[in-house]
Design an enzyme around this catalytic site. Structure first.
Site, PDB file in Angstrom:
ATOM      1  N   ASP A  47     -19.747  72.125 -54.589  1.00  0.00           N
ATOM      2  CA  ASP A  47     -19.573  71.682 -53.215  1.00  0.00           C
ATOM      3  C   ASP A  47     -19.779  72.918 -52.369  1.00  0.00           C
ATOM      4  OD1 ASP A  47     -19.076  69.348 -51.594  1.00  0.00           O
ATOM      5  OD2 ASP A  47     -17.403  70.482 -50.786  1.00  0.00           O
ATOM      6  N   ASN A  97     -29.297  66.619 -54.960  1.00  0.00           N
ATOM      7  CA  ASN A  97     -30.002  67.448 -53.982  1.00  0.00           C
ATOM      8  C   ASN A  97     -31.086  68.276 -54.694  1.00  0.00           C
ATOM      9  OD1 ASN A  97     -30.628  69.837 -52.432  1.00  0.00           O
ATOM     10  ND2 ASN A  97     -28.898  69.353 -51.107  1.00  0.00           N
ATOM     11  N   ALA A  98     -32.350  67.967 -54.378  1.00  0.00           N
ATOM     12  CA  ALA A  98     -33.473  68.607 -55.079  1.00  0.00           C
ATOM     13  C   ALA A  98     -33.488  70.124 -54.868  1.00  0.00           C
ATOM     14  CB  ALA A  98     -34.783  67.999 -54.614  1.00  0.00           C
ATOM     15  N   GLY A  99     -33.121  70.558 -53.660  1.00  0.00           N
ATOM     16  CA  GLY A  99     -33.115  71.998 -53.351  1.00  0.00           C
ATOM     17  C   GLY A  99     -32.103  72.734 -54.211  1.00  0.00           C
ATOM     18  N   LYS A 143     -33.313  84.616 -52.916  1.00  0.00           N
ATOM     19  CA  LYS A 143     -32.131  83.868 -52.455  1.00  0.00           C
ATOM     20  C   LYS A 143     -31.100  83.749 -53.577  1.00  0.00           C
ATOM     21  CE  LYS A 143     -30.412  79.593 -50.503  1.00  0.00           C
ATOM     22  NZ  LYS A 143     -30.624  78.178 -50.233  1.00  0.00           N
ATOM     23  N   THR A 175     -25.417  66.583 -59.045  1.00  0.00           N
ATOM     24  CA  THR A 175     -26.026  66.650 -57.707  1.00  0.00           C
ATOM     25  C   THR A 175     -27.374  65.946 -57.710  1.00  0.00           C
ATOM     26  OG1 THR A 175     -26.743  68.041 -55.868  1.00  0.00           O
ATOM     27  CG2 THR A 175     -27.163  68.917 -58.057  1.00  0.00           C
ATOM     28  N   HIS A 193     -24.543  82.313 -52.138  1.00  0.00           N
ATOM     29  CA  HIS A 193     -23.246  81.769 -52.512  1.00  0.00           C
ATOM     30  C   HIS A 193     -23.338  80.999 -53.831  1.00  0.00           C
ATOM     31  CE1 HIS A 193     -25.730  79.056 -50.316  1.00  0.00           C
ATOM     32  NE2 HIS A 193     -24.878  78.045 -50.298  1.00  0.00           N
ATOM     33  N   ARG A 194     -24.391  80.155 -53.959  1.00  0.00           N
ATOM     34  CA  ARG A 194     -24.538  79.348 -55.166  1.00  0.00           C
ATOM     35  C   ARG A 194     -24.904  80.224 -56.360  1.00  0.00           C
ATOM     36  NH1 ARG A 194     -27.473  76.307 -53.026  1.00  0.00           N
ATOM     37  NH2 ARG A 194     -25.824  75.064 -52.105  1.00  0.00           N
ATOM     38  N   PHE A 197     -33.541  75.128 -48.049  1.00  0.00           N
ATOM     39  CA  PHE A 197     -33.281  73.769 -47.563  1.00  0.00           C
ATOM     40  C   PHE A 197     -32.145  73.838 -46.541  1.00  0.00           C
ATOM     41  CE2 PHE A 197     -29.236  72.909 -49.720  1.00  0.00           C
ATOM     42  CZ  PHE A 197     -29.229  73.885 -50.696  1.00  0.00           C
TER      43      PHE A 197
HETATM   44  P1  IMP Z   1     -22.666  69.111 -50.618  1.00  0.00           P
HETATM   45  O1  IMP Z   1     -23.877  68.550 -51.280  1.00  0.00           O
HETATM   46  O2  IMP Z   1     -21.634  68.115 -50.270  1.00  0.00           O
HETATM   47  O3  IMP Z   1     -22.127  70.297 -51.361  1.00  0.00           O
HETATM   48  O4  IMP Z   1     -23.184  69.625 -49.199  1.00  0.00           O
HETATM   49  C1  IMP Z   1     -23.711  70.880 -49.052  1.00  0.00           C
HETATM   50  C2  IMP Z   1     -24.443  70.971 -47.715  1.00  0.00           C
HETATM   51  O5  IMP Z   1     -24.202  72.276 -47.189  1.00  0.00           O
HETATM   52  C3  IMP Z   1     -25.936  70.853 -47.870  1.00  0.00           C
HETATM   53  O6  IMP Z   1     -26.375  69.541 -47.773  1.00  0.00           O
HETATM   54  C4  IMP Z   1     -26.423  71.733 -46.740  1.00  0.00           C
HETATM   55  O7  IMP Z   1     -26.316  71.061 -45.525  1.00  0.00           O
HETATM   56  C5  IMP Z   1     -25.391  72.843 -46.722  1.00  0.00           C
HETATM   57  N1  IMP Z   1     -25.782  73.932 -47.636  1.00  0.00           N
HETATM   58  C6  IMP Z   1     -25.153  74.287 -48.784  1.00  0.00           C
HETATM   59  N2  IMP Z   1     -25.801  75.303 -49.389  1.00  0.00           N
HETATM   60  C7  IMP Z   1     -26.865  75.578 -48.613  1.00  0.00           C
HETATM   61  C8  IMP Z   1     -27.930  76.522 -48.745  1.00  0.00           C
HETATM   62  O8  IMP Z   1     -28.048  77.300 -49.699  1.00  0.00           O
HETATM   63  N3  IMP Z   1     -28.823  76.491 -47.742  1.00  0.00           N
HETATM   64  C9  IMP Z   1     -28.755  75.661 -46.683  1.00  0.00           C
HETATM   65  N4  IMP Z   1     -27.823  74.760 -46.537  1.00  0.00           N
HETATM   66  C10 IMP Z   1     -26.852  74.717 -47.499  1.00  0.00           C
END
Ligand code: IMP
Length: 205
Positions: free
Chosen positions: A78, A16-18, A184, A14, A189-190, A161
């Site tokens: 995902d 995604n920094a968050g 959190k 990933t 979920h994560r 995020f």
């Molecule tokens: P992925 O990177 O394809 O799994 O997309 C996940 C997307 O779902 C993220 O970019 C957010 O838009 C949303 N999402 C997933 N988990 C979270 C969370 O913990 N908080 C807020 N949005 C989330």
């Protein structure tokens, strides 16, 4: 001289920094070197063309595993937001909803607007996360995590995020953007999916 065992590498698919921040925190006590795919020098675009969170997580993990030249374990997640009133939208399209580069303030305002006039009990929603692990021997495992909540009426909070500012947790009286990282991670979920996959990793270290 005593031989020191090198830590095994755990690679995250990933950027995604968050997400990375949450993941690193949860797996901090694991005796593995945690790296993002980028830190491994891997920057390949993976087309998320699966029909489910699970399919997409496996697709991402396998693509990164194939690109790694070293023996590593790869994790990919995902995740997304399912809003019941919107027939589980944005779902697997959560990141791409209204365009990948659209600011979340706009995406969140749009979803709130689409729920205009919808009463509390019909604003139910959940974050879903599937984590796929590809182990060095090629075996694949997945873990699922869910957190139930409701879509709020406006953005609240600045932590987290994505859709966190509109994801309201009735039992806590706060949105997930009003929780600290640790709060959190404990219920998210994560966090749930990661703790399951962590058990699988611990068995193999
Ligand atoms: P992925 O990177 O394809 O799994 O997309 C996940 C997307 O779902 C993220 O970019 C957010 O838009 C949303 N999402 C997933 N988990 C979270 C969370 O913990 N908080 C807020 N949005 C989330």
């Amino acid at each position: 001289m005593k031989e020191t065992k090198r830590k095994e590498k755990l690679v995250f698919a990933t950027g995604n920094a968050g997400k990375l921040r949450e993941i690193r925190k949860i797996l901090a006590d694991l005796d593995m070197e945690i790296l993002s795919a980028k830190e491994m020098g891997i920057e390949i675009p993976v087309e998320e063309n699966g029909a489910t969170f699970e399919e997409n997580a496996i697709l991402k993990a396998k693509a990164i595993a194939e690109a790694c030249t070293e023996t590593v374990t790869v994790l990919a997640d995902d995740s997304g937001l399912e809003i019941d009133y919107l027939h589980k939208e944005p779902g697997i399209y959560s990141a791409r909803y209204m365009g990948e580069d659209t600011p979340y303030s706009i995406k969140n305002a749009n979803l709130v607007e689409r729920l205009n006039g919808v009463p509390d009990e019909e604003r139910t929603a959940r974050f879903v996360c599937v984590i796929a692990a590809v182990f060095p021997d090629g075996e694949t495992k997945t873990a699922h995590g869910v957190i139930e909540g409701r879509i709020g009426y406006e953005e609240k909070g600045t932590n987290g995020f994505g859709y966190d500012p509109i994801f309201y947790l009735p039992a806590l009286g706060r949105t997930s953007a009003e929780l600290s990282d640790d709060e959190k991670n404990e219920i998210s979920h994560r966090g749930k999916a990661l703790r399951q996959i962590k058990k699988e990793l611990e068995k193999r270290i």
